[in-house]
Design an enzyme around this catalytic site. Structure first.
Site, short mmCIF file in Angstrom:
data_model
loop_
_atom_site.label_atom_id
_atom_site.label_comp_id
_atom_site.label_asym_id
_atom_site.label_seq_id
_atom_site.Cartn_x
_atom_site.Cartn_y
_atom_site.Cartn_z
N VAL A 53 -33.82 -42.20 -35.58
CA VAL A 53 -33.07 -43.42 -35.31
C VAL A 53 -34.02 -44.61 -35.43
CG1 VAL A 53 -31.83 -44.73 -33.52
CG2 VAL A 53 -31.39 -42.28 -33.80
N ALA A 58 -38.47 -46.98 -33.38
CA ALA A 58 -37.77 -45.81 -33.92
C ALA A 58 -38.12 -44.59 -33.08
CB ALA A 58 -38.18 -45.56 -35.37
N LYS A 59 -37.39 -43.54 -33.26
CA LYS A 59 -37.77 -42.25 -32.68
C LYS A 59 -37.10 -41.16 -33.49
CE LYS A 59 -40.17 -41.06 -28.97
NZ LYS A 59 -41.15 -41.93 -28.29
N GLY A 60 -37.72 -39.98 -33.47
CA GLY A 60 -37.13 -38.84 -34.15
C GLY A 60 -37.23 -37.62 -33.26
#
Ligand code: GLU
Length: 427
Positions: A70, A115-117
């Protein structure tokens, strides 16, 4: 005007990391004199990517995995944030973590968005070769999203420098040339930075020391710490705190914790943990649960594990008078109110654990310039950034008369909003 996202969240009865992130955001934004449509804009993740992908297990069978990435914001620069491997990963957790990265980078004045995943997987249940295949396949699914100028991942819970190396290699093989700056937290041999592995834990303790110094508490030996979580962040926080003379009386990992009111021998514990892979059985320490650790008698509590650990049900029982959030989102908004009423000082996640992304920023800059700094320079710059972030938070808290969490978010949101309104709306 109520946006679709706000309506969806307000009608939700589920209490998850994302409802916490949005509640914190709404609270902080309400202090700012910003147009309501600008406030609504910043509530939205810019892009959300879900991938389902096959990986061949060592026994020859194929298993499907689900991953996310995201991008919450790219207003201040490329989006930045880690990749998490955990069975807790879902889209709402990743959305929350991505939003917190936006505020963290903005507060610390790093030229990044957030962001992050994450991949839904327990990395302890896969072999080394299976982890390599999961990481490479996930990275190849993300290639259209990644780029040193658009989105730069890093390690988070359950991921390691070796996995960052596989991401760097997979991306580089796809585009046809080596791109070290596409990911941070890499091993030193392929363009990683000195100090990155210890940066988050060290930054947590620098933030704690800044808070204690301002309270006039400078006698480290007389200050006791309880640390929940013994992964990269918790163990490096324990190590650095111990080297500075603090007493670490309790630590824990997913399986539970250990406690010695006279202080644990942290260097010996690190060797023991490395060898045995567990805390239990360490000499001269009592076994405790993770819930017990949070309410132990101690001066400083450092949650360094998952979200939503300090809630309305245990906030009243916490005995520490200083909480330093090494984890992202460990405290719910209800618990924030209880702790604040009780006069417990809380150094919020986006300030306390920003040392990791600060050194990630240094790594990215070094990779782009192909010019590398020594460890002394990294640690000097890390301390400068942590103290600057702390000062900005305190100044905002005094200006608006709010707790440090709200202050840190106000300062961050204001910066993103200023950039957003200066850039204007496209087209
Ligand atoms: N995963 C870390 C965090 O939550 C570091 C992110 C990064 O270095 O990009 O801040």
């Amino acid at each position: 005007m109520t946006s679709a996202l706000t309506a969806e969240l307000e009608s939700s009865t589920i209490n998850n990391a994302y409802t916490t992130a949005i509640a914190q955001y709404n609270r902080a934004a309400s202090f700012l004199d910003l147009p309501s449509d600008i406030i609504d804009y910043m509530r939205y993740p810019r892009r959300e990517f879900t991938v389902n992908f096959p990986v061949r297990r060592d026994d020859g069978t194929i298993e499907m995995f689900t991953g996310y990435r995201v991008h919450h914001s790219t207003i201040l620069g490329p989006s930045k944030g880690g990749i998490r491997y955990s069975t807790h990963v879902d889209v709402n957790e990743v959305r929350a973590l991505a939003m917190w990265m936006t505020w963290k980078c903005a507060l610390m004045r790093l030229p990044f968005g957030g962001a992050k995943g994450g991949v839904v997987v327990d990395p302890r249940h896969l072999s080394y070769n299976e982890l390599e295949r999961v990481t490479r396949r996930y990275a190849s699914e993300l290639v259209p999203m990644l780029n040193p100028q658009s989105d730069i991942p890093a390690p988070d819970m359950g991921t390691t420098p070796q996995m960052m190396a596989w991401i760097m290699d997979t991306y580089s093989m796809t585009v046809g040339y080596s791109v070290p700056a596409v990911v941070t937290g890499k091993p030193l041999s392929i363009g990683g930075s000195e100090g990155r592995v210890v940066a988050t834990g060290r930054g947590v303790i620098l933030a704690m020391m800044e808070a204690l110094k301002r309270q006039g508490r400078t006698d480290a030996e007389s200050i006791s710490l309880a640390i929940q979580g013994f992964g990269n962040v918790g163990s490096n926080a324990a190590h650095y705190a111990h080297s500075q003379g603090f007493q670490i009386i309790a630590v824990s990992d997913v399986d539970g914790g250990i406690y010695n009111p006279n202080g644990l021998d942290i260097p010996a514990l690190l060797t023991y943990y490395d060898k045995n892979g567990r805390l239990g059985g360490f000499p001269e320490a009592e076994i405790i649960s993770n819930t017990e650790l949070l309410v132990l008698p101690c001066d400083v509590l450092i949650p360094a594990a998952l979200e939503s650990q300090i809630t309305a049900s245990n906030a009243d029982d916490i005995q520490a008078d200083l909480i330093v959030e090494a984890a992202n989102g460990p405290t719910t908004p209800e618990a924030d109110d209880i702790l604040n009423d009780r006069g417990v000082l809380l150094i919020p996640d986006i300030l306390a654990n920003a040392g990791g992304v600060a050194v990630s920023y240094f790594e990215w800059v070094q990779d782009l310039q192909s010019f590398f700094w020594d460890e002394e320079e990294i640690f000097r710059q890390l301390e400068r950034i942590m103290v600057r972030g702390y000062d900005a938070t305190i100044r905002t808290a005094e200006k608006y008369n709010v707790p440090l969490r709200t202050a840190a978010q106000i300062a961050a949101i204001q910066r993103v909003a200023d950039a957003l309104m200066t850039r204007g709306i496209y087209p």
